[in-house]
Structures are given as structure tokens and as C-alpha cells.
Design an enzyme around this catalytic site. Structure first.
Site, PDB file in Angstrom:
ATOM      1  N   ALA A  17     -20.815 -48.183  49.044  1.00 13.96           N
ATOM      2  CA  ALA A  17     -19.768 -49.163  48.775  1.00 13.96           C
ATOM      3  C   ALA A  17     -20.175 -50.098  47.639  1.00 13.96           C
ATOM      4  O   ALA A  17     -19.360 -50.443  46.777  1.00 13.96           O
ATOM      5  CB  ALA A  17     -19.471 -49.971  50.040  1.00 13.96           C
ATOM      6  N   ARG A  39     -18.847 -54.677  60.357  1.00 15.67           N
ATOM      7  CA  ARG A  39     -19.099 -55.364  61.623  1.00 15.67           C
ATOM      8  C   ARG A  39     -20.040 -56.542  61.472  1.00 15.67           C
ATOM      9  O   ARG A  39     -19.997 -57.478  62.262  1.00 15.67           O
ATOM     10  CB  ARG A  39     -19.646 -54.362  62.641  1.00 15.67           C
ATOM     11  CG  ARG A  39     -18.605 -53.352  63.098  1.00 15.67           C
ATOM     12  CD  ARG A  39     -19.165 -52.317  64.032  1.00 15.67           C
ATOM     13  NE  ARG A  39     -20.154 -51.471  63.373  1.00 15.67           N
ATOM     14  CZ  ARG A  39     -20.769 -50.450  63.961  1.00 15.67           C
ATOM     15  NH1 ARG A  39     -20.504 -50.161  65.224  1.00 15.67           N
ATOM     16  NH2 ARG A  39     -21.638 -49.715  63.295  1.00 15.67           N
ATOM     17  N   LYS A  96     -16.453 -37.683  53.007  1.00 18.74           N
ATOM     18  CA  LYS A  96     -16.729 -36.431  53.706  1.00 18.74           C
ATOM     19  C   LYS A  96     -18.073 -36.525  54.422  1.00 18.74           C
ATOM     20  O   LYS A  96     -18.993 -37.132  53.889  1.00 18.74           O
ATOM     21  CB  LYS A  96     -16.722 -35.263  52.719  1.00 18.74           C
ATOM     22  CG  LYS A  96     -17.607 -35.471  51.488  1.00 18.74           C
ATOM     23  CD  LYS A  96     -17.373 -34.384  50.467  1.00 18.74           C
ATOM     24  CE  LYS A  96     -18.275 -34.583  49.262  1.00 18.74           C
ATOM     25  NZ  LYS A  96     -18.026 -35.812  48.529  1.00 18.74           N
TER      26      LYS A  96
END
Length: 201
Positions: A17, A39, A96
Site C-alpha cells: 500500500a 485495524r 491476488k
């Protein structure tokens, strides 16, 4: 009139990311990063702060800020969150594998289809010119013949070939279905060559 950029919510704040998703979407001009969900609040804040995005541990809050969700999380987490995103009418960009199991992947695909949203799988180099050229050339490649089976089982049992078999030679093994091509092979070196034997004993 210039269209407003597509608002991207990013699920995940790991290395991928940081390195790919966030900077790519933030660079625009077609896209912009509106929120980062993870989270751990500190991880979300660290990445979101670089691009002026909302940091949140609440996935529903992320869904309220964006048009599409890009995922950079574990497959099991992605499968569940992507279904929620699709049901909320958000386009999804998936990593994926899309899920940990085939049933979970099918359920996700069915949810996306039922919701009627756009989905795409991340294939980093799929649309590069070199990849497109290779795939175009590959369409003209003739299909290759399967390689002959090779058996190295140390047995001298003689076995008859199955009915209709052709271009085969008996293989020195007790396995009734083990056959090799009769195409000659190059001889091994003298140092490693085993004692000469005929096929079948």
C-alpha cells in the site's frame, strides 16, 4: 468540463500500500485517495497523513468517503471486506489471490456480479506495451506437444504395452502404467552411467 477524480478508499497500510497503491492513486489526476482503513489506528494514520486522507479503523467510514476501494490486505480479509464494498455499490480493485479458498472466491465473484459493480484484479504489468506485444505474439504460437513421461524406477519387470499404444518402449518398472517414449536420449557420461540393460530386463 473536467470530471472530478475518482475517490479511492484504500484498505490496508502495509508495504504494498505504501509503495504502490497510495502513491499511484494520489498522483492522479484521474484518482485521489480519500481514506485509509486498517485495524491499527497508528498504521492508518501514518499512511493517510502523507496524502491528506482520512485515517480510520471503521470500514464503513471508509465506504462513506469513496467511489471505489483498492485492497492491499490478506486474502481472507479482502474477501470479506470486498463483499461489503460491493454491496455498498463501490467498485473494487482486488489483489491476488482474491480469497483463501475457491468457495470463498466464488462467493465474492457472485456478490460482485449481483451488485453490478466494476471489479478488477491487480496485474501490475499486464497493460505494459511489452506485455501486450508478447500476448499478441503468443496467440500465433503453435500448441506444444506434451513431454514424454520418464520413469526411473529400479525394477526389471517386463510389462506389455497397453492396447493401442504406439511409439513407446517398455520401462523397467513394476508399475503397469509406466511407459516412456522410444525417442533416443543422449548417453550419460561414463562417470555416472549405470550398467547397460535392455528395456524390460
Amino acid at each position: 468540463m473536467t470530471e472530478a477524480p475518482l475517490r479511492i478508499g484504500l484498505a490496508g497500510a502495509g508495504p504494498w500500500a505504501h509503495a504502490m497503491h497510495a502513491p499511484t492513486f494520489a498522483a492522479g489526476p484521474e484518482t485521489t485517495v480519500t481514506a485509509v482503513h486498517v485495524r491499527r489506528a497508528e498504521a492508518a494514520g501514518e499512511l493517510a497523513g502523507k496524502y491528506g486522507a482520512v485515517a480510520t479503523t471503521d470500514f464503513d467510514e471508509l465506504l462513506g468517503t469513496c467511489d471505489a476501494v483498492a485492497f492491499a490486505v490478506r486474502p481472507d480479509i479482502q474477501a470479506d471486506l470486498a463483499k461489503r464494498a460491493a454491496r455498498a455499490g463501490k467498485a473494487v480493485l482486488l489483489e491476488k489471490p482474491v480469497a483463501l479458498t475457491l468457495p470463498a472466491a466464488r462467493e465474492l465473484a457472485e456478490t460482485i456480479e449481483s451488485a453490478g459493480v466494476v471489479s478488477q484484479l491487480v496485474l501490475t504489468k499486464r497493460y505494459l506495451p511489452a506485455t501486450r506485444e508478447f500476448l499478441e505474439q503468443a496467440r500465433s504460437f503453435p500448441p506444444s506437444a506434451p513431454a514424454p513421461a520418464t520413469c526411473t524406477a529400479p525394477s526389471s519387470a517386463a510389462i506389455s504395452p497397453p492396447a493401442g499404444a504406439s511409439n513407446t518402449a517398455r520401462c523397467p518398472t513394476s508399475a503397469p502404467t509406466c511407459w516412456t517414449s522410444s525417442k533416443p536420449r543422449s548417453a550419460p557420461s561414463a562417470r555416472s552411467a549405470p550398467p547397460a540393460t535392455r528395456p524390460g530386463g
